[in-house]
Structures are given as structure tokens and as C-alpha cells.
Design an enzyme around this catalytic site. Sequence first.
Site, PDB file in Angstrom:
ATOM      1  N   ARG A  18      -5.377   6.269 -17.019  1.00  0.00           N
ATOM      2  CA  ARG A  18      -5.426   6.275 -18.476  1.00  0.00           C
ATOM      3  C   ARG A  18      -4.068   6.072 -19.129  1.00  0.00           C
ATOM      4  NH1 ARG A  18      -9.838   8.860 -21.114  1.00  0.00           N
ATOM      5  NH2 ARG A  18      -8.597   8.591 -23.016  1.00  0.00           N
ATOM      6  N   HIS A  43       3.642   9.491  -1.267  1.00  0.00           N
ATOM      7  CA  HIS A  43       3.737   8.224  -0.549  1.00  0.00           C
ATOM      8  C   HIS A  43       3.865   7.097  -1.574  1.00  0.00           C
ATOM      9  CE1 HIS A  43       2.256   5.736   3.127  1.00  0.00           C
ATOM     10  NE2 HIS A  43       2.992   4.983   2.333  1.00  0.00           N
ATOM     11  N   ARG A  45       4.410   3.524  -3.040  1.00  0.00           N
ATOM     12  CA  ARG A  45       4.290   2.165  -2.529  1.00  0.00           C
ATOM     13  C   ARG A  45       4.983   1.198  -3.480  1.00  0.00           C
ATOM     14  NH1 ARG A  45      -0.315   4.682  -0.293  1.00  0.00           N
ATOM     15  NH2 ARG A  45      -0.638   4.088   1.876  1.00  0.00           N
ATOM     16  N   HIS A  50       0.172   4.491  -7.543  1.00  0.00           N
ATOM     17  CA  HIS A  50      -0.064   5.927  -7.777  1.00  0.00           C
ATOM     18  C   HIS A  50       1.281   6.609  -8.009  1.00  0.00           C
ATOM     19  CE1 HIS A  50       0.469   5.519  -3.438  1.00  0.00           C
ATOM     20  NE2 HIS A  50      -0.773   5.081  -3.280  1.00  0.00           N
ATOM     21  N   GLU A  70       6.719   9.888   2.302  1.00  0.00           N
ATOM     22  CA  GLU A  70       6.206   8.937   3.286  1.00  0.00           C
ATOM     23  C   GLU A  70       6.380   7.512   2.779  1.00  0.00           C
ATOM     24  OE1 GLU A  70       2.417  11.596   4.889  1.00  0.00           O
ATOM     25  OE2 GLU A  70       2.069   9.894   3.556  1.00  0.00           O
ATOM     26  N   THR A 100      -4.747   2.250   2.085  1.00  0.00           N
ATOM     27  CA  THR A 100      -4.253   3.507   2.620  1.00  0.00           C
ATOM     28  C   THR A 100      -3.685   3.216   3.996  1.00  0.00           C
ATOM     29  OG1 THR A 100      -4.812   5.810   3.108  1.00  0.00           O
ATOM     30  CG2 THR A 100      -6.475   4.139   3.661  1.00  0.00           C
ATOM     31  N   HIS A 190      -4.295  12.434   7.951  1.00  0.00           N
ATOM     32  CA  HIS A 190      -5.192  11.329   7.612  1.00  0.00           C
ATOM     33  C   HIS A 190      -6.636  11.715   7.913  1.00  0.00           C
ATOM     34  CE1 HIS A 190      -5.362   7.183   6.101  1.00  0.00           C
ATOM     35  NE2 HIS A 190      -6.539   7.172   6.693  1.00  0.00           N
ATOM     36  N   ASP A 191      -7.411  11.871   6.844  1.00  0.00           N
ATOM     37  CA  ASP A 191      -8.831  12.222   6.908  1.00  0.00           C
ATOM     38  C   ASP A 191      -9.093  13.629   7.420  1.00  0.00           C
ATOM     39  OD1 ASP A 191      -9.486   9.817   5.807  1.00  0.00           O
ATOM     40  OD2 ASP A 191     -10.183   8.891   7.661  1.00  0.00           O
ATOM     41  N   GLY A 213      -4.268  15.001   1.493  1.00  0.00           N
ATOM     42  CA  GLY A 213      -4.316  14.615   0.090  1.00  0.00           C
ATOM     43  C   GLY A 213      -5.707  14.272  -0.394  1.00  0.00           C
TER      44      GLY A 213
END
Length: 237
Positions: A18, A43, A45, A50, A70, A100, A190-191, A213
Amino acid sequence: MTKLSVNINKIATLRNARGGDVPNLLKAASDIQEFGAEGITIHPRPDERHIRYQDAKDLRSVVHTEFNIEGNPIPEFVDLVLGIQPEQVTLVPDAVDAITSNAGWDTLQNAGFLKEVVAEFKRNGIRTSIFMDPDIRLIEAAAETGTDRIELYTESYAVAYEADDTSGVQTYVEAAKKAMELGLGINAGHDLSLSNLKYFVQEVPGVLEVSIGHALISEALYFGLQNVVSMYLQKLK
């Protein structure tokens, strides 16, 4: 007890949807630590979809536990980390367009590059971790880079566990044993989620830290952020 580091990328994703500053990333990071998390992970990028580079700089004054950044060590990322001086940097071989993280480092093929990057961060007093698959050969090569830790890429475990196959953890058990034998600290991520975390840390020896996360923030939609951080900490006891 294994430490919980909360990846706040998804909070930044929601904010960016937003524009503006709601939810406020710094307030979220501060609250998550007050709720008991022992670290904050980000993390950033290159496209800043994000976490923004400015977020990483602003968070330095807010994170009083452990700050873990990261990313793929392209020159811009290296400069960012050296400027911020987090407690830990985790090297991840992301493609620029990756949604990801989807693979660990080939520490044999990239040995020379990783040695240089690890040495640069360690010269600046920043603990290094290499994101990688639970492959014994690659873990042995990781030790040769001089890294302090590895972060085990846990997607395959999570997929197997979801299918009621707990045998998927065995590869991670053997990988962790080899890492400890070589003097490497062990992180994981991760997951990982509320459903699969407890079994993983019970079975895999020596896990110092998990970085979580997507699942944690998603579960917070139902349980609330403070509650879900507490629930994760209970799983790690």
C-alpha cells in the site's frame, strides 16, 4: 535451547503493498524481540520488493538481540553489510528473479569466491553462515571456506514431513553430525513451521538457530504475533 530468529520480510511486503509505513517495520522488529525472539533476520534483494536497503540500515539501531542479514553477496550487498555490521551474515545464492530461496551453495564449484567473501566479512568481525543443502561433500567444502556456520536448507524435510514421512530428517541428522565434526555451527531455515519445527530440532543435533519468516507471519494472522512467537519458543524448548 535453539535460538529463534524471526525473518520480517513478509511484514515489509505487506507495508509495500500500500505504500506508506503501515505496518511499521521498526516497531514490528522491536515488538518481536520484546515477545521473546532472540534475533531478527532480513533478506534484502536487489529489486527491494520487500526489505529495502534503507530498512536494513534503519533496523541496526532497533535490533538489540542478533541481527542476521541474508543475501547473495553481490558488491552492493557486501557494501551494505559492511556498513551495518550485523552480528551475522548468511550467504544465499539467489538468482535476481528468485521468488524465494530455492537452493543452497555448491561450495565445491564456488569455493574460491566464497573464501574471499567469507574472509572479508570475518576481517570485519561479522560471523558468517553459508546457506546449503544437507550434502556431506558440500559441507566438507564449506568448512574449507573458513565460514563459521552453515544454514541447512530445510525445504525437503518440510515437504516430506507434510506427507507424513519423517525419514526425511535423517539426511539432516547426518549433515549436522558432519558439520559439528568439522567445527561448524549449525543454523537451519526454510519452510519450518509450528507443525514441523519441534521434531526437527529434537532429531537434528547441534542446531544453534532457526530463521523463520513466511510460516510464522502467516500463522500470526490466526494466533496473533505475540502468541505465535511464544508458541515457536515453546517448540524449541
